[in-house]
Design a protein around this motif. Structure first.
Motif, PDB file in Angstrom:
ATOM      1  N   GLN A 143       0.749  -1.105  -0.077  1.00 59.48           N
ATOM      2  CA  GLN A 143      -0.120  -0.154  -0.133  1.00 59.48           C
ATOM      3  C   GLN A 143       0.918   1.325   0.053  1.00 59.48           C
ATOM      4  OE1 GLN A 143      -2.070   1.510   3.624  1.00 59.48           O
ATOM      5  NE2 GLN A 143      -4.050   1.552   2.303  1.00 59.48           N
ATOM      6  N   GLN A 144       1.893   1.145   0.752  1.00 59.70           N
ATOM      7  CA  GLN A 144       2.775   2.373   0.868  1.00 59.70           C
ATOM      8  C   GLN A 144       3.327   2.766  -0.302  1.00 59.70           C
ATOM      9  OE1 GLN A 144       5.734   2.651   4.246  1.00 59.70           O
ATOM     10  NE2 GLN A 144       7.487   3.094   2.555  1.00 59.70           N
ATOM     11  N   TYR A 145       3.785   1.650  -1.022  1.00 54.36           N
ATOM     12  CA  TYR A 145       4.451   1.674  -2.273  1.00 54.36           C
ATOM     13  C   TYR A 145       3.526   2.448  -3.443  1.00 54.36           C
ATOM     14  CZ  TYR A 145       6.452  -0.582  -6.686  1.00 54.36           C
ATOM     15  OH  TYR A 145       6.821  -1.021  -7.967  1.00 54.36           O
ATOM     16  N   ILE A 146       2.397   1.663  -3.542  1.00 54.99           N
ATOM     17  CA  ILE A 146       1.407   2.080  -4.390  1.00 54.99           C
ATOM     18  C   ILE A 146       1.046   3.590  -4.356  1.00 54.99           C
ATOM     19  CG2 ILE A 146      -1.003   1.877  -5.233  1.00 54.99           C
ATOM     20  CD1 ILE A 146       0.915  -0.345  -6.294  1.00 54.99           C
ATOM     21  N   CYS A 147       0.792   4.064  -3.075  1.00 53.35           N
ATOM     22  CA  CYS A 147       0.320   5.353  -2.621  1.00 53.35           C
ATOM     23  C   CYS A 147       1.337   6.344  -3.100  1.00 53.35           C
ATOM     24  CB  CYS A 147      -0.146   5.417  -1.225  1.00 53.35           C
ATOM     25  SG  CYS A 147      -1.472   4.496  -0.642  1.00 53.35           S
ATOM     26  N   ILE A 203       3.858   5.975  -5.326  1.00 53.22           N
ATOM     27  CA  ILE A 203       4.233   5.942  -6.799  1.00 53.22           C
ATOM     28  C   ILE A 203       2.997   6.772  -7.517  1.00 53.22           C
ATOM     29  CG2 ILE A 203       4.321   4.717  -8.817  1.00 53.22           C
ATOM     30  CD1 ILE A 203       5.751   2.664  -7.029  1.00 53.22           C
ATOM     31  N   PHE A 204       1.714   6.436  -7.213  1.00 49.37           N
ATOM     32  CA  PHE A 204       0.581   6.875  -7.890  1.00 49.37           C
ATOM     33  C   PHE A 204      -0.223   8.194  -7.448  1.00 49.37           C
ATOM     34  CE2 PHE A 204       1.088   2.492  -9.279  1.00 49.37           C
ATOM     35  CZ  PHE A 204       1.170   2.511 -10.802  1.00 49.37           C
ATOM     36  N   GLY A 205       0.742   8.495  -6.122  1.00 51.98           N
ATOM     37  CA  GLY A 205      -0.096   9.816  -5.618  1.00 51.98           C
ATOM     38  C   GLY A 205      -1.518   9.503  -4.957  1.00 51.98           C
ATOM     39  N   LEU A 206      -1.724   8.320  -4.477  1.00 50.18           N
ATOM     40  CA  LEU A 206      -3.061   7.947  -3.931  1.00 50.18           C
ATOM     41  C   LEU A 206      -2.897   8.027  -2.222  1.00 50.18           C
ATOM     42  CD1 LEU A 206      -3.693   4.860  -5.938  1.00 50.18           C
ATOM     43  CD2 LEU A 206      -4.453   7.112  -6.615  1.00 50.18           C
ATOM     44  N   SER A 207      -4.309   8.130  -1.824  1.00 54.53           N
ATOM     45  CA  SER A 207      -4.316   8.246  -0.482  1.00 54.53           C
ATOM     46  C   SER A 207      -4.272   6.791   0.126  1.00 54.53           C
ATOM     47  CB  SER A 207      -5.462   9.068   0.229  1.00 54.53           C
ATOM     48  OG  SER A 207      -6.776   8.554  -0.324  1.00 54.53           O
ATOM     49  N   LYS A 208      -4.279   6.579   1.253  1.00 56.84           N
ATOM     50  CA  LYS A 208      -4.319   5.151   1.839  1.00 56.84           C
ATOM     51  C   LYS A 208      -5.724   4.625   1.635  1.00 56.84           C
ATOM     52  CE  LYS A 208      -0.558   4.905   5.053  1.00 56.84           C
ATOM     53  NZ  LYS A 208      -0.247   4.732   6.621  1.00 56.84           N
ATOM     54  N   ASP A 209      -7.012   5.741   1.891  1.00 52.80           N
ATOM     55  CA  ASP A 209      -8.098   5.445   1.585  1.00 52.80           C
ATOM     56  C   ASP A 209      -8.322   4.961   0.051  1.00 52.80           C
ATOM     57  OD1 ASP A 209      -8.818   5.824   4.089  1.00 52.80           O
ATOM     58  OD2 ASP A 209      -9.638   7.780   3.807  1.00 52.80           O
ATOM     59  N   GLU A 210      -7.842   5.400  -0.722  1.00 60.52           N
ATOM     60  CA  GLU A 210      -7.918   4.959  -2.094  1.00 60.52           C
ATOM     61  C   GLU A 210      -7.543   3.847  -2.717  1.00 60.52           C
ATOM     62  OE1 GLU A 210      -8.336   9.572  -4.328  1.00 60.52           O
ATOM     63  OE2 GLU A 210      -6.297   8.770  -3.723  1.00 60.52           O
ATOM     64  N   ALA A 211      -6.430   3.222  -1.938  1.00 61.87           N
ATOM     65  CA  ALA A 211      -5.706   2.261  -2.560  1.00 61.87           C
ATOM     66  C   ALA A 211      -5.583   1.000  -1.171  1.00 61.87           C
ATOM     67  CB  ALA A 211      -4.482   2.507  -2.784  1.00 61.87           C
ATOM     68  N   ARG A 212      -6.718   0.510  -0.951  1.00 61.03           N
ATOM     69  CA  ARG A 212      -6.714  -0.713  -0.052  1.00 61.03           C
ATOM     70  C   ARG A 212      -6.049  -2.016  -0.496  1.00 61.03           C
ATOM     71  NH1 ARG A 212     -12.563  -3.536   1.900  1.00 61.03           N
ATOM     72  NH2 ARG A 212     -11.556  -5.029   3.648  1.00 61.03           N
ATOM     73  N   VAL A 213      -5.339  -2.587   0.137  1.00 62.78           N
ATOM     74  CA  VAL A 213      -4.540  -4.023  -0.186  1.00 62.78           C
ATOM     75  C   VAL A 213      -5.007  -4.994   0.697  1.00 62.78           C
ATOM     76  CG1 VAL A 213      -2.418  -4.936  -0.664  1.00 62.78           C
ATOM     77  CG2 VAL A 213      -2.620  -2.424  -0.792  1.00 62.78           C
ATOM     78  N   ILE A 214      -5.423  -5.932  -0.056  1.00 61.66           N
ATOM     79  CA  ILE A 214      -5.925  -7.286   0.730  1.00 61.66           C
ATOM     80  C   ILE A 214      -4.919  -8.445   0.418  1.00 61.66           C
ATOM     81  CG2 ILE A 214      -7.821  -8.843   1.220  1.00 61.66           C
ATOM     82  CD1 ILE A 214      -9.459  -6.479   0.531  1.00 61.66           C
ATOM     83  N   SER A 215      -4.497  -9.214   1.412  1.00 61.92           N
ATOM     84  CA  SER A 215      -3.799 -10.508   0.963  1.00 61.92           C
ATOM     85  C   SER A 215      -3.994 -11.504   2.237  1.00 61.92           C
ATOM     86  CB  SER A 215      -2.347 -10.042   0.917  1.00 61.92           C
ATOM     87  OG  SER A 215      -1.579 -11.368   0.908  1.00 61.92           O
ATOM     88  N   LYS A 216      -5.215 -11.926   2.124  1.00 54.95           N
ATOM     89  CA  LYS A 216      -5.624 -12.986   3.196  1.00 54.95           C
ATOM     90  C   LYS A 216      -4.739 -14.281   3.330  1.00 54.95           C
ATOM     91  CE  LYS A 216      -8.930 -10.409   4.602  1.00 54.95           C
ATOM     92  NZ  LYS A 216      -9.172  -9.941   6.295  1.00 54.95           N
ATOM     93  N   TYR A 217      -4.318 -14.812   2.271  1.00 52.42           N
ATOM     94  CA  TYR A 217      -3.633 -16.062   2.152  1.00 52.42           C
ATOM     95  C   TYR A 217      -2.646 -15.858   1.098  1.00 52.42           C
ATOM     96  CZ  TYR A 217      -7.957 -17.800   4.414  1.00 52.42           C
ATOM     97  OH  TYR A 217      -8.914 -17.943   5.090  1.00 52.42           O
ATOM     98  N   THR A 218      -1.284 -16.479   1.397  1.00 58.82           N
ATOM     99  CA  THR A 218      -0.609 -16.417   0.562  1.00 58.82           C
ATOM    100  C   THR A 218       0.454 -18.030   0.324  1.00 58.82           C
ATOM    101  OG1 THR A 218       0.362 -14.486   1.217  1.00 58.82           O
ATOM    102  CG2 THR A 218       1.968 -15.583   0.114  1.00 58.82           C
ATOM    103  N   GLY A 219       0.331 -18.408  -0.899  1.00 62.94           N
ATOM    104  CA  GLY A 219       0.605 -19.833  -1.055  1.00 62.94           C
ATOM    105  C   GLY A 219       2.253 -19.742  -1.333  1.00 62.94           C
ATOM    106  N   GLY A 220       2.952 -19.455  -0.027  1.00 60.28           N
ATOM    107  CA  GLY A 220       4.317 -19.782  -0.123  1.00 60.28           C
ATOM    108  C   GLY A 220       5.022 -18.319  -0.803  1.00 60.28           C
ATOM    109  N   ALA A 221       6.003 -17.859  -0.213  1.00 59.36           N
ATOM    110  CA  ALA A 221       6.671 -16.641  -0.528  1.00 59.36           C
ATOM    111  C   ALA A 221       8.316 -17.103  -0.329  1.00 59.36           C
ATOM    112  CB  ALA A 221       6.342 -15.537  -0.034  1.00 59.36           C
TER     113      ALA A 221
END
Length: 755
Positions: free
Chosen positions: A232-236, A238-256
């Motif tokens: 979210q910090q990265y996207i906001c 780079i694209f000049g967005l507020s945190k309210d405009e860029a909600r990031v969701i990642s509930k499950y991750t299949g390995g990383a």
């Protein structure tokens, strides 16, 4: 497979859930398909983006012929350096939370090509199949330049790793006269230890689904990541967005395994397309493209050891040269572990980088330590033979009770117990010392052992707790669960702290609308999120106690929070548990629909200054080698781990099992081959990048050594995700030497190197 479970230390608050083997609460959702991953959120009328990768390693784009592709019905847009700069604010000064020093790679921002398979265009179409086809016929012309992707050619061109990178600890300063002591010692060893590039290869490939909400620039971003807030910090930014405009969701991750610590380029491309086209877009990478960002760096190491006549180290020297990209200074802590584990009056450590035309390396499970431990632990085995001392006894002779590199006591260290308990479980005393002296029919049998050490740390983390009138508790934090069992451990800590049944607690993770949490990595999540959950539930408990004391004839009036306990759905007086109030009655009488609290936890800076904090393990391995064919089978492993308090022995054991399997894989299979003529990884698929299958793995015995540590964090947790891998590769290599009499110092240990 078996295990030894340490008895957890006594905790003042709560029913006894912590320390009990508990099955994953999200397990059913995962095995039934109910758990959704980033590429499984099918938002209405979404389009698909397909990445075009550069076939050259260095040079520039001279022409992109987009017109024929754009003329295909259903193709919506082609993004490239020709139209991206006006859409994104990405500047070279911005770094994400875990970026190394230097200037980060900017996707599609310039015609220059800096590494092979660099993303050079994104084709967006109505269907995935159409986007893939259109990308395959997009004609791009290049002007090539000479490149260099061969670390061997950079041996004399290394430069000291720049200071200041977060997480990088420079090597300790030299002590004594390491070279002089080496030359005078009666027993000495010098060897070079090498491993090639390795890639993470999680099952789930990287993908981002961006839902365009149709309200200004509001986006809902489903991303594969180890840190929703980092993305979210990265996207906001780079694209000049507020945190309210860029909600990031990642509930499950299949390995990383570290590959998701940084936002990967598909997230940038998906958001870019959604904003420009004002439409929902998904961008998924292929398995081949998974090899285009981040890897464990190819590293060359030299270790020089010398002992006196009794086997005590007199000189310890460890040097490493690792690759980095042309645009960032990726660093790992590689050589320091030698000085933390072993005492020597004379030492010298060096760590250097060399620039290659590759993408920046990336943290990969036990970064730096997996590399460094392989070298030092193989060298210690070789030195033990030359000094005429059993490899286990040799490590005990050079055991240190304090951290020599920082001149600090350890907050706790039960490595000696790992040695003794692991050796007893393995049957190390049955080992015949001479190589090639043990057989099982036609097979040569070898025993090997090694040691591991990993940082035990925590990060500042926040959490929220909400208790409703039906007695159900919800705890939440933005942290991800990358498969380690965070959902389950959070639930256990919360249930114990407030004395509620496990089934009355729900944990919520992986959403930037939740309280602040760092990326999940470094083996710090259980300590960080767990401590935050405990603190938050205690804050909620204080509110409940105050409400309970307002009841008519409350048996808890006048009692301080320290004077009560939460257990069996009740608040009870410590001195007389018959004086109690049901938690449900407290909420019912208060008239409140719910009671909430938000708090957090952070490391104690004083303790950080006073103590060295690490987890440790000792690994014992049996191999059987076919003398004629050179095939190696790892038939038994005992991995004894001292990692503080084990919150959940079942999920912790799974972590150590996974780390052990990876150590076997590193020892015998994993390497990414690069054709330096073309600068391209040649085995960028799971058919030729070899990893273990079930038939490769036999008995693994996990031993958790009891270890209490009230200094390290409120829960006494050290984490097991990284340390379980350490020492395994070296123990396998050492066992192969014991079996065959042939020492292999470059991984993986393949058949051709034995025959």
């Amino acid at each position: 497979m078996s295990q030894t479970i340490a008895t957890p230390p006594t905790v003042r608050l709560g029913t006894d859930y912590i320390g009990k083997p508990t099955s994953r609460f999200e397990g059913k959702a995962k095995v039934t398909g109910a758990a959704k991953y980033a590429a499984e959120y099918n938002v209405p009328d979404q389009w698909y983006g397909y990445v075009v990768s550069s076939p050259i390693t260095k040079g520039k784009i001279t022409r992109i012929n987009s017109a024929p592709v754009l003329a295909i019905p259903g193709v919506k847009h082609i993004f490239s350096h020709e139209n991206v700069p006006s859409l994104a604010l990405f500047d070279r000064s911005y770094k994400d939370d875990v970026a190394p020093g230097g200037s980060p790679f900017r996707p599609l921002h310039e015609p220059e090509i800096r590494f092979n398979m660099q993303p050079v265009a994104l084709v967006v179409a109505e269907t995935f199949e159409l986007a893939r086809y259109a990308a395959s016929i997009l004609h791009i012309e290049y002007e090539q330049e000479a490149h260099n992707t061969d670390l061997e050619t950079k041996r004399s061109e290394g430069f000291p790793a720049p200071k200041g990178k977060d997480g990088f600890v420079p090597p300790p300063k030299p002590k004594g006269d390491a070279e002089g002591a080496f030359s005078k010692a009666p027993h000495k060893h010098e060897g070079e230890y090498i491993h090639l590039t390795q890639h993470h290869n999680p099952m789930e490939m990287y993908a981002t689904t961006v839902e365009w909400l149709g309200e200004g620039k509001h986006l809902k971003i489903y991303d594969k990541t180890q840190g929703a807030m980092n993305v979210q910090q990265y996207i906001c930014k780079i694209f000049g967005l507020s945190k309210d405009e860029a909600r990031v969701i990642s509930k499950y991750t299949g390995g990383a395994f570290g590959s998701g610590l940084r936002p990967q380029y598909q997230a940038f491309l998906a958001v870019l397309a959604a904003l420009e086209l004002k439409h929902s877009v998904r961008v998924s990478l292929t398995r081949q493209q998974m090899f285009s960002f981040g890897h464990r760096p190819h590293t060359l190491q030299t270790v020089k050891l010398a002992t006196d006549d009794h086997g005590h180290l007199q000189s310890l020297q460890h040097k490493a040269l690792a690759e980095t990209s042309q645009f960032e200074n990726f660093t790992e802590t590689v050589v320091n572990w030698s000085g933390i584990l072993y005492e020597s009056p004379n030492w010298k450590f060096d760590y250097e980088l060399a620039r290659l035309d590759v993408f920046s390396p990336l943290d990969m499970r036990a970064p730096g330590a997996a590399t460094g431990s392989f070298a030092i632990e193989c060298a210690m085995d070789e030195m033990a033979y030359k000094a005429g001392v059993d490899p286990l006894e040799f490590r005990l002779l050079n055991y240190t009770e304090t951290d020599p590199t920082e001149k600090k006591p350890f907050s706790s260290k039960r490595l000696r117990d790992c040695y003794h308990e692991g050796a007893a479980r393995f049957g190390w005393d049955q080992r015949r010392p001479e190589p090639r002296s043990m057989r099982d029919g036609d097979l040569l049998v070898g025993y090997g052992m090694a040691t591991g050490c990993w940082d035990a740390s925590m990060q500042k983390t926040a959490a929220k707790a909400s208790l409703t009138t039906d007695g159900h508790l919800t705890v939440s934090s933005a942290s991800n669960d990358i498969g380690t069992g965070t959902y389950t451990v959070m639930t256990q800590v919360a249930a114990q702290t407030l004395g509620l049944p496990l089934e009355n607690v729900t944990s919520v993770l992986g959403d930037t609308t939740l309280p602040l949490s760092p990326v999940q990595g470094g083996s710090w999540t259980a300590a960080s999120v767990g401590s935050a959950i405990q603190a938050t539930c205690q804050a909620l408990g204080e509110k409940l106690l105050k409400l309970a004391q307002q009841l008519d004839n409350s048996p808890l009036k006048g009692l301080a929070f320290e004077d009560v306990q939460f257990a069996d759905d009740h608040i009870r007086a410590n001195e007389d548990i018959t004086k109690s109030v049901p938690i449900k009655d407290v909420l019912a009488a208060s008239g409140e629909a719910k009671v909430e609290a938000e708090s957090g936890a952070q490391p104690n800076p004083i303790n950080q200054l006073k103590y060295s904090m690490h987890s440790h393990n000792a690994v014992f391995v049996e191999v059987k080698v076919d003398e004629d064919l050179g095939t190696v089978h790892v038939t038994r492993v005992v991995n004894a781990v001292a990692a503080g308090r084990i919150l959940n022995p079942k999920t912790a054991r799974s972590q150590v099992l996974g780390g052990t399997v990876w150590g076997i894989s590193m020892a015998l299979m994993e390497e990414t081959h690069i054709d330096n003529t073309y600068g391209r990884y040649m085995n960028h698929n799971l058919a030729e990048y070899h990893i273990p299958v079930n038939a490769d793995i036999h008995t693994i015995d996990v031993v958790f050594v009891e270890e209490e540590d009230d200094i390290i964090n409120p829960l006494g947790v050290k984490g097991v995700g990284e340390v379980g891998m350490l020492g395994v590769a070296a123990a396998v290599a050492n066992a192969v030497y014991h079996a065959t009499g042939k020492r292999v110092r470059d991984l993986p240990l393949t058949i051709d190197k034995l025959l």
